[in-house]
Design a protein around this motif. Structure first.
Motif, short mmCIF file in Angstrom:
data_model
loop_
_atom_site.label_atom_id
_atom_site.label_comp_id
_atom_site.label_asym_id
_atom_site.label_seq_id
_atom_site.Cartn_x
_atom_site.Cartn_y
_atom_site.Cartn_z
N ALA A 189 0.80 -1.20 0.12
CA ALA A 189 0.13 0.01 0.02
C ALA A 189 0.89 1.31 0.04
N SER A 190 2.03 1.30 0.70
CA SER A 190 2.81 2.31 0.74
C SER A 190 3.61 2.57 -0.62
N GLY A 191 3.57 1.72 -1.66
CA GLY A 191 4.41 2.01 -2.92
C GLY A 191 3.24 2.47 -3.81
N LEU A 192 2.04 2.55 -3.43
CA LEU A 192 1.04 3.04 -4.36
C LEU A 192 0.48 4.40 -4.06
N SER A 193 0.04 4.92 -5.05
CA SER A 193 -0.68 6.14 -4.85
C SER A 193 -1.85 6.35 -4.08
N ARG A 194 -2.06 6.66 -3.01
CA ARG A 194 -3.40 6.89 -2.17
C ARG A 194 -4.50 7.08 -3.15
N ARG A 195 -4.60 7.78 -4.21
CA ARG A 195 -5.68 8.18 -5.04
C ARG A 195 -5.91 6.98 -5.82
N LEU A 196 -5.26 5.85 -5.68
CA LEU A 196 -6.02 4.69 -6.83
C LEU A 196 -6.49 3.58 -6.08
N PHE A 197 -7.01 3.73 -4.47
CA PHE A 197 -7.94 3.05 -3.90
C PHE A 197 -8.49 3.53 -2.59
N ASN A 198 -9.46 3.07 -2.26
CA ASN A 198 -10.35 3.62 -1.15
C ASN A 198 -9.82 2.95 0.21
N LEU A 199 -9.57 1.71 0.14
CA LEU A 199 -9.47 0.97 1.37
C LEU A 199 -8.45 -0.45 0.88
N VAL A 200 -7.74 -0.76 2.12
CA VAL A 200 -7.05 -2.08 2.00
C VAL A 200 -7.84 -3.21 2.48
N VAL A 201 -8.16 -4.21 1.97
CA VAL A 201 -8.54 -5.57 2.58
C VAL A 201 -7.52 -6.84 2.43
N THR A 202 -7.11 -7.11 3.49
CA THR A 202 -6.48 -8.47 3.39
C THR A 202 -7.14 -9.68 3.98
N ASN A 203 -6.80 -10.78 3.72
CA ASN A 203 -7.42 -11.99 3.67
C ASN A 203 -6.37 -13.16 3.81
N ALA A 204 -5.83 -13.38 5.04
CA ALA A 204 -4.97 -14.45 5.31
C ALA A 204 -5.32 -15.63 5.87
N PRO A 205 -5.26 -16.81 5.26
CA PRO A 205 -5.80 -18.00 6.02
C PRO A 205 -5.00 -18.50 7.07
N GLY A 206 -5.78 -19.19 8.00
CA GLY A 206 -5.02 -19.70 8.94
C GLY A 206 -5.59 -21.25 9.32
N PRO A 207 -4.73 -21.91 10.10
CA PRO A 207 -4.95 -23.33 10.37
C PRO A 207 -6.35 -23.63 11.04
N GLN A 208 -6.86 -24.61 10.68
CA GLN A 208 -8.28 -24.95 10.98
C GLN A 208 -8.34 -25.98 12.20
N ARG A 209 -7.27 -25.80 13.12
CA ARG A 209 -7.17 -26.61 14.30
C ARG A 209 -6.76 -25.62 15.50
#
Length: 451
Positions: free
Chosen positions: A363-383
């Motif tokens: 996100a820091s490497g891209l212009s803030r004018r290009l997007f409205n928000l950041v959405v991350t989705n990192a999978p975790g273990p199902q145990r």
């Protein structure tokens, strides 16, 4: 040779301001065993495992005159009691009180004169639970091959035997003259290394998007953040996302859920939402490479690809929204390069802090004018996982705000649930709790007609 920071790490540190602290982290809810979990036990576990992530005992030293990139050096005054702290809520603490505490803790920058991380053990929660609030700077997390301290604290069993605490003696810190001499030697040995490494770092963020992307739509989400943050959470059932697998991936469903919640939030605010309205999300995804260095490979495993996805908030039909997002994500996919959920977990053990650190860098490497928000989705273990014998019940990621952003959303799946962490500017998003509640309504709306 010195352990020198990469150019992107330096620019990232330089871009940080009191209004835009750029640490990542999260909120973990733990259920202690009968013996409980206090700050002494947490410090003991950190002391036993921290040798696996040596940069967590190092700090940044800048080279006089800016002759070269700064270096990581052992912190001669390293004090675990400073980094692992105890705090609490009036018993029984409510979710609102806990979220307010997280917001306050996350509003302040990390101390640049010390290793760039902090852990807070929070007592006073209901049901005798405790919480851990974690903060780590992305420059630190990425620099160790994509491994955060939380990775090495987690166990598969509550009965993991305590290991012998290794003896650590810091190397002597270099003086100003030593730093300058070493920097000069590096320049002689590698005169163009800084340029090439900077180019590689910039390329890793997917800056080819700059040439093709249109400016992001005007939105209440575009605001200059102040110094204070609000934090909100949502917990959902992973089975709801799996029911929709015929229409898209889990990540597609997450984005559709976010789109539906944002649509409802804007309507709640009385904002116009025409049929063609969109909000643009920066969506980072880990990409295929070798395993991180800490797992026997090289650092190419810590790359991230970024996609700019238009969330169709103007579309009233949730199924159509999901279909449109799935199509957009397929168009952005690089065949053979994306890492699936199981592969990412195998590489890192538990992915949220790692991917969120890479997301912040992207996100820091891209212009803030290009997007409205950041959405991350990192999978975790199902145990179930454990920290010093305490079961990890829930984990909510924390993604920093980019300049010009009012909210960032981190998502992770763990042990049958999908958890959302919302980091918001205090003034621009006083109703962030409303947006968090609407995430539950949005996923329910999506799954109503699913078989």
């Amino acid at each position: 040779m010195s352990d020198r920071l990469q150019p992107l790490d330096v620019s990232f540190l330089s871009a940080e301001t009191p209004n835009t602290p750029l640490h990542v982290g999260g909120l973990a809810i733990l259920e202690p065993a009968e013996t409980g979990l206090d700050v002494a036990a947490l410090r003991r576990r950190v002391e036993q495992r921290i040798a696996l992530v040596p940069r967590f005992r190092r700090r940044v030293r800048w080279v006089p005159g800016g002759l070269s990139q700064p270096v990581w050096v052992d912190d001669s005054r390293f004090d675990l009691a400073y980094h692992v702290r105890r705090t609490g809520l009036p018993t029984p603490g409510t979710d609102a009180q806990l979220h307010a505490l997280v917001g306050r803790l996350m509003s302040t920058q990390l101390d640049r004169s010390r290793p760039l991380w902090e852990l807070y053990l929070v007592e006073g929660l209901k049901d005798k639970n405790v919480a851990v609030v974690a903060k780590s700077h992305p420059a630190l997390v990425d620099g160790v091959g994509g491994v955060d301290l939380l990775h090495v604290l987690l166990d598969d069993s509550p009965a993991t035997a305590e290991s012998v605490t290794p003896v650590w003696r810091p190397d002597p810190e270099p003086g100003p003259a030593d730093l300058m001499l070493d920097a000069a030697a590096d320049l002689v040995r590698h005169p163009i290394a800084a340029l090439t490494s900077a180019g590689r770092a910039l390329g890793a963020t997917g800056t080819g998007l700059l040439a093709a992307a249109r400016p992001a739509p005007a939105s209440p989400l575009s605001a200059e953040p102040g110094r204070q943050r609000r934090f909100a959470t949502a917990r959902t059932d992973l089975d709801q996302y799996r029911k929709l697998r015929a229409k898209g991936t889990v990540n597609d469903v997450v984005l559709a859920t976010v789109a539906g919640a944002l649509r409802a939030w804007l309507l709640y605010r009385g904002a116009p939402v025409p049929p063609d309205a969109v909000l643009r999300a920066l969506v980072p995804t880990s990409v295929r490479g070798g395993p991180p260095a800490a797992f026997g490979g090289d650092d190419v495993g810590s790359r991230v690809a970024t996609s700019l996805i238009d969330l169709p908030i103007g579309e009233p039909n949730p199924t159509v929204r999901l279909t449109q997002i799935a199509y957009s994500m397929r168009a952005h996919a690089e065949p053979g390069r994306r890492v699936g959920a199981d592969a990412l977990v195998r590489l890192s053990g538990f992915a949220p802090a790692t991917l969120n650190a890479m997301a912040a860098r992207a996100a820091s490497g891209l212009s803030r004018r290009l997007f409205n928000l950041v959405v991350t989705n990192a999978p975790g273990p199902q145990r179930p996982l454990y920290v010093a014998g305490a079961r990890l019940r829930e984990i909510f990621p924390f993604v920093p705000l980019a300049a010009g952003q009012a909210v960032a959303i981190g998502v992770t799946s763990y042990d049958g649930h999908v958890y959302y962490g919302l980091n918001a500017d205090w003034d621009a998003m006083a109703d962030v709790d409303v947006l968090a509640a609407l995430l539950n309504e949005s996923i329910d709306e999506l799954t109503e007609g699913a078989p």
